[in-house]
Design a protein around this motif. Structure first.
Motif, PDB file in Angstrom:
ATOM      1  N   VAL A  60      74.824  83.720 -14.440  1.00 15.97           N
ATOM      2  CA  VAL A  60      74.732  83.751 -12.981  1.00 15.97           C
ATOM      3  C   VAL A  60      74.775  82.327 -12.454  1.00 15.97           C
ATOM      4  N   ILE A  61      75.273  82.167 -11.237  1.00 15.99           N
ATOM      5  CA  ILE A  61      75.158  80.887 -10.554  1.00 15.99           C
ATOM      6  C   ILE A  61      74.614  81.156  -9.164  1.00 15.99           C
ATOM      7  N   PHE A  62      73.891  80.183  -8.627  1.00 13.42           N
ATOM      8  CA  PHE A  62      73.341  80.351  -7.279  1.00 13.42           C
ATOM      9  C   PHE A  62      72.972  78.982  -6.736  1.00 13.42           C
ATOM     10  N   GLY A  63      72.720  78.955  -5.447  1.00 13.67           N
ATOM     11  CA  GLY A  63      72.251  77.731  -4.813  1.00 13.67           C
ATOM     12  C   GLY A  63      73.108  77.335  -3.643  1.00 13.67           C
ATOM     13  N   PHE A  64      72.485  76.618  -2.709  1.00  7.22           N
ATOM     14  CA  PHE A  64      73.176  76.155  -1.508  1.00  7.22           C
ATOM     15  C   PHE A  64      72.291  75.152  -0.798  1.00  7.22           C
ATOM     16  N   GLU A  65      72.936  74.325  -0.011  1.00  7.89           N
ATOM     17  CA  GLU A  65      72.229  73.401   0.897  1.00  7.89           C
ATOM     18  C   GLU A  65      71.819  74.168   2.144  1.00  7.89           C
ATOM     19  N   ALA A  66      72.827  74.806   2.712  1.00  6.11           N
ATOM     20  CA  ALA A  66      72.614  75.676   3.871  1.00  6.11           C
ATOM     21  C   ALA A  66      73.645  76.767   3.734  1.00  6.11           C
ATOM     22  N   PRO A  77      68.418  74.773  -5.096  1.00  3.48           N
ATOM     23  CA  PRO A  77      69.276  73.884  -5.879  1.00  3.48           C
ATOM     24  C   PRO A  77      70.376  74.653  -6.609  1.00  3.48           C
ATOM     25  N   PHE A  78      71.580  74.071  -6.625  1.00  2.00           N
ATOM     26  CA  PHE A  78      72.675  74.725  -7.326  1.00  2.00           C
ATOM     27  C   PHE A  78      72.353  74.815  -8.820  1.00  2.00           C
ATOM     28  N   THR A  79      72.459  76.011  -9.365  1.00  2.00           N
ATOM     29  CA  THR A  79      72.029  76.260 -10.745  1.00  2.00           C
ATOM     30  C   THR A  79      73.006  77.183 -11.448  1.00  2.00           C
ATOM     31  N   ILE A  80      73.324  76.843 -12.673  1.00  2.00           N
ATOM     32  CA  ILE A  80      74.064  77.741 -13.569  1.00  2.00           C
ATOM     33  C   ILE A  80      73.048  78.211 -14.599  1.00  2.00           C
ATOM     34  N   LEU A  81      72.863  79.520 -14.688  1.00  2.00           N
ATOM     35  CA  LEU A  81      71.798  80.069 -15.529  1.00  2.00           C
ATOM     36  C   LEU A  81      72.392  81.122 -16.462  1.00  2.00           C
TER      37      LEU A  81
END
Ligand code: NI
Length: 166
Positions: A60-66, A77-81
């Protein structure tokens, strides 16, 4: 790499359990992650899971500034998990509005644990271990559900909250 078509609710792949990643830092894994990034960015997603682009791997990936889809939420925080596990650290569940790239145009209120510890690996195989709360915790629970074939509508308790955004 490229923007991939996102599978929509009703596609059997979205109800399947994804397999563990067994080899890190491979060209295949990096290409998958790049496709996921490109697709998520193109659709302004807050996160995406590999099965949503038809790959049954536990990534999964997730994250954004806005995020335009969730304008009132603070940055994640942008994360690759990869190969994630989640431990719920409190019994408290809170309702919050969710949407999903596989359920376009709709949103609904979903109860999620408000504090979790999640562990997994980055693309090089280095360990990730974080304790997070609130929207960050919600996003991780939503994305990891995809790896077990669960879409957020299956977790809705109050269906009066479920409907078209427009
Ligand atoms: Ni989703």
């Amino acid at each position: 790499m490229s923007v991939k078509p996102v599978l929509k609710m009703g596609h059997p792949t979205l109800l399947s359990r994804s397999e563990e990643v067994s080899q890190f830092d491979t060209a295949e894994l990096h290409a998958l992650i790049q496709d996921m990034k490109d697709t998520m960015t193109h659709l302004n997603g807050a996160g995406i899971a590999a099965p949503q682009i038809g790959v049954l791997k536990r990534v999964v990936i997730f994250g954004f500034e806005a995020n335009v889809r969730y304008p009132s939420e603070s940055a994640v925080p942008f994360t690759i998990l990869i190969n994630p596990t989640i431990e719920c650290l409190n019994e408290t569940m809170e309702e919050g509005i969710e949407g999903c790239l596989s359920v376009p145009g709709l949103s609904g209120s979903v109860p999620r644990h408000t504090k979790i510890r999640y562990r997994g690996y980055d693309p090089l195989g280095d360990a990730i271990d974080r304790t997070v709360t609130d929207f960050h915790a919600r996003v991780v629970q939503h994305e990891c559900d995809h790896l077990d074939g669960v879409l957020y509508p299956a977790r809705i308790k109050d269906f009066s909250t479920f409907g078209f955004i427009e």
